[in-house]
Design an enzyme around this catalytic site. Structure first.
Site, PDB file in Angstrom:
ATOM      1  CE1 TYR A   1      20.213 -73.051  24.606  1.00 26.96           C
ATOM      2  CE2 TYR A   1      18.999 -73.718  26.562  1.00 26.96           C
ATOM      3  CZ  TYR A   1      19.101 -73.624  25.187  1.00 26.96           C
ATOM      4  OH  TYR A   1      18.092 -74.113  24.386  1.00 26.96           O
TER       5      TYR A   1
ATOM      6  CG  ASP B   1      28.052 -57.882  29.919  1.00 28.75           C
ATOM      7  OD1 ASP B   1      28.341 -58.223  28.757  1.00 28.75           O
ATOM      8  OD2 ASP B   1      26.970 -57.334  30.214  1.00 28.75           O
TER       9      ASP B   1
ATOM     10  CD  GLN C   1      30.737 -61.723  27.769  1.00 27.08           C
ATOM     11  OE1 GLN C   1      31.438 -60.938  27.126  1.00 27.08           O
ATOM     12  NE2 GLN C   1      29.418 -61.734  27.664  1.00 27.08           N
TER      13      GLN C   1
ATOM     14  CG  HIS D   1      27.010 -55.082  26.440  1.00 29.20           C
ATOM     15  ND1 HIS D   1      26.859 -53.804  25.923  1.00 29.20           N
ATOM     16  CD2 HIS D   1      27.343 -54.914  27.747  1.00 29.20           C
ATOM     17  CE1 HIS D   1      27.081 -52.916  26.899  1.00 29.20           C
ATOM     18  NE2 HIS D   1      27.379 -53.571  28.001  1.00 29.20           N
TER      19      HIS D   1
HETATM   20  P1  NDP Z   1      22.476 -64.530  31.314  1.00 31.63           P
HETATM   21  O1  NDP Z   1      22.661 -63.954  32.682  1.00 31.63           O
HETATM   22  O2  NDP Z   1      21.090 -64.909  30.945  1.00 31.63           O
HETATM   23  O3  NDP Z   1      23.458 -65.789  31.171  1.00 31.63           O
HETATM   24  C1  NDP Z   1      23.249 -66.945  31.873  1.00 31.63           C
HETATM   25  C2  NDP Z   1      24.056 -68.049  31.235  1.00 31.63           C
HETATM   26  O4  NDP Z   1      25.443 -67.863  31.497  1.00 31.63           O
HETATM   27  C3  NDP Z   1      23.678 -69.401  31.787  1.00 31.63           C
HETATM   28  O5  NDP Z   1      23.737 -70.355  30.741  1.00 31.63           O
HETATM   29  C4  NDP Z   1      24.768 -69.679  32.805  1.00 31.63           C
HETATM   30  O6  NDP Z   1      25.040 -71.053  32.925  1.00 31.63           O
HETATM   31  C5  NDP Z   1      25.964 -68.998  32.181  1.00 31.63           C
HETATM   32  N1  NDP Z   1      26.917 -68.572  33.178  1.00 31.63           N
HETATM   33  C6  NDP Z   1      26.668 -67.785  34.260  1.00 31.63           C
HETATM   34  N2  NDP Z   1      27.785 -67.581  34.964  1.00 31.63           N
HETATM   35  C7  NDP Z   1      28.774 -68.281  34.326  1.00 31.63           C
HETATM   36  C8  NDP Z   1      30.144 -68.468  34.579  1.00 31.63           C
HETATM   37  N3  NDP Z   1      30.736 -67.906  35.643  1.00 31.63           N
HETATM   38  N4  NDP Z   1      30.857 -69.228  33.707  1.00 31.63           N
HETATM   39  C9  NDP Z   1      30.253 -69.796  32.632  1.00 31.63           C
HETATM   40  N5  NDP Z   1      28.947 -69.652  32.358  1.00 31.63           N
HETATM   41  C10 NDP Z   1      28.220 -68.900  33.189  1.00 31.63           C
HETATM   42  O7  NDP Z   1      23.138 -63.563  30.252  1.00 31.63           O
HETATM   43  P2  NDP Z   1      22.395 -62.561  29.239  1.00 31.63           P
HETATM   44  O8  NDP Z   1      21.796 -63.341  28.139  1.00 31.63           O
HETATM   45  O9  NDP Z   1      21.576 -61.586  30.006  1.00 31.63           O
HETATM   46  O10 NDP Z   1      23.656 -61.745  28.683  1.00 31.63           O
HETATM   47  C11 NDP Z   1      24.577 -62.343  27.784  1.00 31.63           C
HETATM   48  C12 NDP Z   1      25.223 -61.246  26.972  1.00 31.63           C
HETATM   49  O11 NDP Z   1      24.228 -60.603  26.152  1.00 31.63           O
HETATM   50  C13 NDP Z   1      25.825 -60.123  27.814  1.00 31.63           C
HETATM   51  O12 NDP Z   1      26.976 -59.676  27.144  1.00 31.63           O
HETATM   52  C14 NDP Z   1      24.748 -59.053  27.818  1.00 31.63           C
HETATM   53  O13 NDP Z   1      25.235 -57.747  28.035  1.00 31.63           O
HETATM   54  C15 NDP Z   1      24.217 -59.209  26.410  1.00 31.63           C
HETATM   55  N6  NDP Z   1      22.858 -58.742  26.184  1.00 31.63           N
HETATM   56  C16 NDP Z   1      21.848 -59.127  27.030  1.00 31.63           C
HETATM   57  C17 NDP Z   1      20.557 -58.726  26.824  1.00 31.63           C
HETATM   58  C18 NDP Z   1      19.439 -59.228  27.668  1.00 31.63           C
HETATM   59  O14 NDP Z   1      18.309 -58.903  27.369  1.00 31.63           O
HETATM   60  N7  NDP Z   1      19.642 -60.030  28.703  1.00 31.63           N
HETATM   61  C19 NDP Z   1      20.224 -57.804  25.706  1.00 31.63           C
HETATM   62  C20 NDP Z   1      21.321 -57.553  24.795  1.00 31.63           C
HETATM   63  C21 NDP Z   1      22.600 -57.981  25.073  1.00 31.63           C
HETATM   64  P3  NDP Z   1      24.727 -71.929  34.249  1.00 31.63           P
HETATM   65  O15 NDP Z   1      23.382 -72.507  34.066  1.00 31.63           O
HETATM   66  O16 NDP Z   1      25.814 -72.919  34.235  1.00 31.63           O
HETATM   67  O17 NDP Z   1      24.794 -70.984  35.420  1.00 31.63           O
HETATM   68 MG    MG Z   2      22.886 -53.905  28.464  1.00 35.12          MG
END
Ligand code: NDP
Ligand code: MG
Ligand code: MG
Length: 332
Positions: A25, A83, A86, A107
């Protein structure tokens, strides 16, 4: 021109009555979850109880559970955590994902670089919005949408593409246009773009320009306005109307300087280095390096990040931006 899908191409039946689990999230996860819920889907957010996201998603009015619980009975599971988290997350939840479900990525990194070898009974698809999550949410609320890429890696019921397109429609992507690609093309071009142009290239250009002016004795504040603040105006023009619109709005003198000096700054050797960077992406060197850095506790990464935050341009910028609080309103 390749086919670009819009709302009229969506088969709404493909995801009708689907239960969708959004794992993560953050930037993308929050935008996808809220947009899909507003589009009428049964959405559950899967995040760990120990993290900050759990309460945040609840506060936004969404159903929330631990990832292993959230995936139970879900028809589609979107992996939207960082990434490099995952692979472990997939291992944690795979036992609870029902046969024939669809898993979705924003991604292609983990599928393309074989970090996740998906179970054979699952559809495996990609919907990659070409913009940050904040924008995906904001544009959806405005009746607009961020263009997105669609790819299919595994198709177990001949529905994978229709399901992915319906998902893209649910987050607003079809309003901006959905273009089909492969996991390989999305992964390699996305990494190249962020490394050479969007993040790495653009910030390095700004910082080196700022340093050149400051080292020559000009005021850092003037250098900041010139090399960083004003970049937005140019990028907006490029975004709205390409090189043509940008040239229409800048002065004759700026145009002459652009045409004669630009190619000296970004020159043949820059392009040669770009090609090297692309090769390192294609042959997996970059991915191996990043995975190893992550496993080793991110020592170099943290050090470099700290150096960026401590750069003079950041100190000067923070002070100048305090006078322009409205800049915070457009946060992506
Ligand atoms: P974020 O860094 O924003 O994700 C954070 C979320 O992941 C939080 O809800 C966090 O929860 C959770 N999280 C972090 N670490 C863990 C873990 N070890 N286990 C379980 N949950 C975890 O991610 P993005 O939105 O940037 O990226 C998500 C995907 O989208 C990636 O594949 C990225 O490449 C892709 N993407 C991203 C873009 C962007 O603009 N950011 C653009 C296009 C694609 P908590 O609060 O519990 O830490
Ligand atoms: Mg990227
Ligand atoms: Mg940098």
């Amino acid at each position: 021109m390749p086919q670009i899908y819009s709302q009229k191409d969506v088969n709404k039946k493909a995801l009708a009555k689907a239960r969708i689990a959004i794992l993560g999230y953050g930037s993308q996860g929050r935008a996808h979850a809220l947009n899909l819920k507003d589009s009428g889907y049964d959405v559950v957010v899967g995040v760990r109880k120990s993290g900050e996201s759990f309460a945040k998603a609840k506060k936004d009015g969404l159903e929330v559970a631990e990832p292993t619980e959230a995936v139970k009975n879900a028809d589609l599971i979107a992996f939207l955590t960082p990434d490099l988290t995952q692979k472990d997350l997939y291992k944690d939840v795979i036992g609870n994902i029902k046969q024939g479900a669809t898993i979705l990525f924003a991604h292609g990194f983990n599928i393309h670089f074989k970090q996740i070898k998906p179970r054979k009974d699952l559809n495996v698809v990609l919907i990659a919005p070409k913009g940050p999550g904040g924008l995906v949410r904001r544009q959806y609320q405005q009746g607009r949408g961020v263009p997105s890429l669609l790819a299919v890696y595994q198709d177990v019921n001949k529905q994978a593409k229709a399901i992915a397109l319906a998902y893209a429609d649910g987050i607003g992507g079809t309003r901006g246009g959905v273009l089909t690609t492969t996991f390989a093309e999305e992964t390699e071009t996305d990494l190249f773009g962020e490394q050479a142009v969007l993040c790495g290239g653009a910030t390095e250009l700004v910082v080196k320009g700022f340093e050149t002016l400051v080292e020559a004795g000009y005021q850092p504040e003037v250098a900041y306005y010139e090399c960083l603040h004003e970049l937005k105006l140019i990028v907006d023009l490029l975004h709205e109307g390409g090189l043509t619109k940008m040239h229409q709005f800048i002065s004759e003198t700026a145009k002459y300087g652009d045409l004669t000096r630009g190619p000296r700054v970004v020159n043949k050797s820059t392009k040669k280095e770009m090609k090297k960077i692309l090769t390192e992406i294609q042959d997996g060197k970059f991915a191996r390096q990043w995975i190893a850095e992550n496993k080793g506790g991110r020592k170099k990464y943290n050090k470099m990040m700290k150096a960026d935050f401590n750069h003079k341009i950041e100190k000067v910028g923070a002070k100048l931006r305090e006078r322009m609080p409205w800049l915070q309103e457009e946060k992506a």
